[in-house]
Design a protein around this motif. Structure first.
Motif, short mmCIF file in Angstrom:
data_model
loop_
_atom_site.label_atom_id
_atom_site.label_comp_id
_atom_site.label_asym_id
_atom_site.label_seq_id
_atom_site.Cartn_x
_atom_site.Cartn_y
_atom_site.Cartn_z
N PHE A 1 0.83 -1.20 0.00
CA PHE A 1 0.00 0.00 0.00
C PHE A 1 0.87 1.25 0.00
O PHE A 1 0.58 2.22 -0.71
N ALA A 2 1.93 1.22 0.77
CA ALA A 2 2.85 2.36 0.77
C ALA A 2 3.40 2.58 -0.64
O ALA A 2 3.56 3.72 -1.09
N LEU A 3 3.64 1.50 -1.34
CA LEU A 3 4.13 1.62 -2.71
C LEU A 3 3.07 2.25 -3.61
O LEU A 3 3.37 3.14 -4.41
N ARG A 4 1.83 1.83 -3.44
CA ARG A 4 0.75 2.44 -4.21
C ARG A 4 0.69 3.93 -3.92
O ARG A 4 0.55 4.75 -4.83
N LEU A 5 0.82 4.27 -2.65
CA LEU A 5 0.76 5.68 -2.27
C LEU A 5 1.84 6.47 -3.00
O LEU A 5 1.66 7.61 -3.38
N ARG A 6 2.98 5.83 -3.14
CA ARG A 6 4.10 6.52 -3.76
C ARG A 6 3.92 6.63 -5.26
O ARG A 6 4.33 7.63 -5.88
N ARG A 7 3.31 5.61 -5.85
CA ARG A 7 3.23 5.58 -7.31
C ARG A 7 2.01 6.32 -7.85
O ARG A 7 2.08 6.95 -8.90
#
Lengths: 126, 126
Positions: free
Chosen positions: B68-74
Motif C-alpha cells: 500500500f505504501a508503494l501504491r501511495l508513492r506511485r
DNA sequence: CAAACCTTGACACACCTTTGGTAAGGTTTG
DNA sequence: CAAACCTTACCAAAGGTGTGTCAAGGTTTG
C-alpha cells in the motif's frame, strides 16, 4: 449547538454505531467525550466520517489502509524505514542516475550487508 | 555471474518460492525473466528481498502494508486523496492555527459539503 | 424512577490475505 | 532423453478485518 450521540451520528453518516467505535479504535476518528464518557460527534467529526466513506469508496481502500497511512504520517521512524526501502528500487547500476543517491544507496547496502551472498549457480541471463 | 533461480533465491533469502511469486504479484519485487520466462534473481533483488524481511520484522508490518505504501508513492491521485483526508484532522476552529491552512480547509469543506448536516438533538458538551 | 440512551467486552460470521500444496505443461542440462 | 528445474492455475487452511449482536452496567431525561 449540534452535538450528536453515536447513534445519531451513525444515522447521518451512514456508518453503523459499531463501525464508529471501530473507526475510533483504529485511530482514524476519535470523537471527544462527554463528562460521562459518551462520544460526542460535532460537525468536524461528521464531516470527517462522510469524507472517509467517500475516500474508501472512490479509491477502493479499506480502513486498514487509511490507518496505515496515518501511522506513516505520525511515526517518523516507520515512514523513514518504509520510504528507504521503497526508494531503493531494484535497478541495475547502469540504470541508476549517478550522484548522491547512488552513494547513499551503496552506504545503505554496506550497512545492511550482514550475510554475504555466495553466488551459487549460473543461468542464462535473459 | 550471479543470477539465481527462484528456488535458489528462496534459499538464500529465507523466503519460500511461493512467497517470492506472491511478493512479485503484489508489485513489491519483480524479478526480471529469462527468455523462457524463468524469474532471475540478481544481487539487487536478493538484497531487496532481505531488507524487505528486515523491514517487516523490525516494524511489525505485513506485505500488504508495504504494498500500500508503494501504491501511495506511485499513484499521485491516491496519495493526494489520502493525504487530503489525513491532513484535515478534526480540530475545532478555536484550535486551528488561522491562515492559509484554514482557508484551504474551508474551501475543501465547501467543496465536499453535498449533504447538509441537520442538527438533531442537543447534548451536554463535555 | 423507568425508558431510552450510552459504554466496554465478548462471541460470531463472512470475507480477504497470506501461505502451502499439487497438477499440467514447458525448459535446461547432465 | 530423462531428471530436475521452471511456469501458471487451482484448492485449502490459518489468521486478520469488517461488521452484527448481545450482555452487564452507568447516564439522561420525560
Amino acid at each position: 449547538m449540534d452535538a450528536l450521540t453515536i447513534n445519531e451520528a451513525a444515522e447521518t453518516t451512514g456508518w453503523s454505531p459499531r463501525m464508529l467505535r471501530y473507526i475510533e479504535r483504529i485511530g482514524l476518528i476519535e470523537a471527544p467525550r462527554s463528562s460521562a464518557g459518551y462520544r460526542i460527534y460535532g460537525p468536524a467529526e461528521l464531516q470527517r466520517l462522510r469524507t472517509l466513506r467517500e475516500l474508501l469508496d472512490e479509491r477502493g481502500l479499506g480502513l486498514g489502509d487509511v490507518a496505515f497511512a496515518l501511522r506513516l504520517r505520525r511515526e517518523d521512524a516507520l515512514r523513514g524505514a518504509v520510504d528507504a526501502w521503497l526508494e531503493a528500487e531494484p535497478r541495475r547500476p547502469e540504470t541508476v542516475p549517478a550522484g548522491d543517491w547512488l552513494r547513499w544507496e551503496q552506504e545503505k547496502h554496506a550497512r545492511l550487508l550482514s550475510a554475504a551472498t555466495p553466488p551459487t549457480r549460473t543461468m542464462e541471463t535473459a
